[in-house]
Write a protein that holds these residues in place. Structure first.
Motif, PDB file in Angstrom:
ATOM      1  N   VAL A  23       5.821  15.286   3.830  1.00 58.32           N
ATOM      2  CA  VAL A  23       6.143  14.343   4.934  1.00 58.32           C
ATOM      3  C   VAL A  23       5.067  13.836   5.742  1.00 58.32           C
ATOM      4  N   GLN A  58       8.620  19.309  -0.462  1.00 62.31           N
ATOM      5  CA  GLN A  58       8.573  17.851   0.031  1.00 62.31           C
ATOM      6  C   GLN A  58       7.299  17.536   1.008  1.00 62.31           C
ATOM      7  N   GLN A  70       7.054   9.963   1.950  1.00 58.93           N
ATOM      8  CA  GLN A  70       8.059   8.702   2.225  1.00 58.93           C
ATOM      9  C   GLN A  70       6.963   7.400   2.400  1.00 58.93           C
ATOM     10  N   TYR A 120       0.604   6.858   1.498  1.00 56.88           N
ATOM     11  CA  TYR A 120       1.481   7.812   0.851  1.00 56.88           C
ATOM     12  C   TYR A 120       0.774   8.935   0.452  1.00 56.88           C
TER      13      TYR A 120
END
Length: 120
Positions: A5, A3, A112, A94
């Motif tokens: 972030v 992921q 996100q 992003y």
């Protein structure tokens, strides 16, 4: 599953600076390259900067000389230092990671997004 972030967005006056961070939950070496894109409503997502595993960087003319991408492998974090900001830099930024898949094609991973607003 890795992921991404982002953090560090906000409101800044024209001519000011911001630093965005993108933390990967796993090792960044899983990615062949990492980068930043930005998007404004009604327009296509735009490439801003990229950095390879060995540190090669790339920028479009619109940000060259003002933005700098860097990476801290020990922290699994990519940064985007933005200087001399202009109102037209306003966008959602992003973080992107490109990973070579078993098919031979690159797969894109996205964070996100973080809002950057340049306004007086």
């Amino acid at each position: 599953q890795v992921q991404l972030v982002e953090s560090g967005g906000g409101l800044v006056q024209p001519g000011g600076s911001l630093r965005l961070s993108c933390a990967a939950s796993g090792s960044m070496f899983s990615f062949n390259a990492m980068g930043w894109y930005r998007e404004v409503p009604g327009k296509q997502r735009e490439f801003v900067a990229s950095i390879s595993r060995v540190g090669n960087t790339n920028y479009p003319d619109s940000v060259k000389g003002r933005f700098t991408i860097s990476r801290d492998n020990a922290k699994n974090t990519v940064y985007l230092q933005m200087n001399s900001l202009k109102p037209e830099d306003t966008a959602v930024y992003y973080c992107n990671g490109k990973m070579l898949g078993s098919s031979g094609r690159f797969n894109d991973y996205w964070g996100q997004g973080t809002q950057v607003t340049v306004s007086s």
